[in-house]
Design a protein around this motif. Structure first.
Motif, short mmCIF file in Angstrom:
data_model
loop_
_atom_site.label_atom_id
_atom_site.label_comp_id
_atom_site.label_asym_id
_atom_site.label_seq_id
_atom_site.Cartn_x
_atom_site.Cartn_y
_atom_site.Cartn_z
N GLU A 66 0.84 -1.21 0.00
CA GLU A 66 0.00 0.00 0.00
C GLU A 66 0.87 1.25 0.00
N GLN A 140 -3.57 17.97 -0.81
CA GLN A 140 -5.02 18.15 -0.93
C GLN A 140 -5.60 17.30 -2.06
N LYS A 141 -4.91 17.29 -3.21
CA LYS A 141 -5.41 16.53 -4.35
C LYS A 141 -5.36 15.02 -4.09
N ASN A 143 -5.65 13.64 -1.18
CA ASN A 143 -6.76 13.38 -0.24
C ASN A 143 -8.10 13.34 -0.96
N ASP A 144 -8.31 14.30 -1.87
CA ASP A 144 -9.61 14.43 -2.54
C ASP A 144 -9.82 13.35 -3.59
N LEU A 145 -8.79 13.11 -4.42
CA LEU A 145 -8.97 12.23 -5.57
C LEU A 145 -8.74 10.76 -5.24
N LEU A 146 -7.77 10.48 -4.39
CA LEU A 146 -7.42 9.09 -4.10
C LEU A 146 -7.76 8.68 -2.67
N ASN A 147 -8.33 9.59 -1.93
CA ASN A 147 -8.72 9.32 -0.55
C ASN A 147 -7.54 8.82 0.29
N VAL A 148 -6.38 9.45 0.05
CA VAL A 148 -5.18 9.11 0.81
C VAL A 148 -5.07 10.07 1.98
N LYS A 149 -5.19 9.56 3.19
CA LYS A 149 -5.23 10.43 4.37
C LYS A 149 -3.88 10.54 5.08
N ASN A 150 -3.06 9.55 4.91
CA ASN A 150 -1.80 9.52 5.67
C ASN A 150 -0.70 10.29 4.95
#
Length: 240
Positions: A66, A140-141, A143-150
């Motif tokens: 991951e 930000q992108k 987080n928004d596009l790939l839902n990557v929070k870490n």
């Protein structure tokens, strides 16, 4: 023995063509000085860092596969038009996307969770602004596009970003000096190759195989006339 003789001959050529070498070296160095002072703008590099992934406990990180996927996605997205357009709009940058992309370098060392965003600009302040903006927009992108929070950037503000100058006038001048010296030696060797005049009595023995009984010193004017007439007759000129 031959190597020693060749070296001695080479040093003698350098001595004979010293003026050519010195003038050429000074000329090229002067050009390097002028170009460095008036035409070449200094460049600065600002580096922002993005940390990918987080610790699950004291000695464990997110799954390796991951993490690799997130790193690859982040590196691809940072130099994509999605991020570059947003950065350009945020900073009011008038440069084209191609110019922005050329000024951005994204690096990720093997087995590292840190992405380096390196911005190269002629102004240190602009470099810092761009580095911080690219880091923020990329997070930000993702987080928004790939839902990557870490994800998080290291710098809390533009002032936290380090800037270093790339190259300077002294190094350019030093390069010009060595290039000029190399060209000067090359020109000196070339002039020596096409110069068929005899500069030393020992060369008469080497060239003609005849013993030298003596030599005559002539004045510069007479020397020029002798050389001029000898060249017209196709003879070898003699330098006293």
């Amino acid at each position: 023995m031959e190597q020693r003789i060749d070296l001695k001959k080479f040093l003698q050529i350098l001595k004979n063509r010293a003026i050519t070498i010195i003038v050429t070296t000074l000329f090229v160095t002067a050009i390097a000085v002028i170009v460095s002072m008036y035409f070449v703008k200094p460049s600065f590099e600002a580096t922002e860092y993005i940390i990918v992934g987080k610790e699950q406990n004291e000695n464990s990180y997110t799954e390796n596969q991951e993490l690799i996927r997130i790193l690859a996605s982040a590196v691809d997205l940072i130099k994509s038009p999605i991020v570059l357009n947003a950065v350009s709009a945020e900073l009011g940058n008038q440069n084209s996307l191609k110019e922005l992309e050329e000024n951005i370098s994204v690096q990720n060392n093997k087995d590292s969770q840190i992405i380096h965003i390196v911005i190269k600009e002629s102004s240190p302040e602009v470099a810092k602004q761009m580095a911080y903006a690219v880091g923020n927009v990329s997070v930000q992108k993702l987080n928004d596009l790939l839902n990557v929070k870490n994800l998080k950037i290291v710098s809390k503000s533009e002032s936290d970003i380090s800037v270093k100058q790339v190259g300077n006038s002294l190094s350019n001048i030093a390069i010009g000096l060595f290039v000029g010296l190399f060209i000067g030696i090359g020109l000196g060797m070339l002039k020596e190759y096409f110069d068929h005049s005899i500069n030393d009595p020992s060369e008469v023995e080497m060239t003609l195989g005849l013993p030298v009984l003596g030599h005559i010193h002539v004045k510069k004017k007479e020397k020029y006339l002798i050389q001029h007439k000898s060249v017209q007759r196709g003879e070898i000129s003699v330098k006293a």
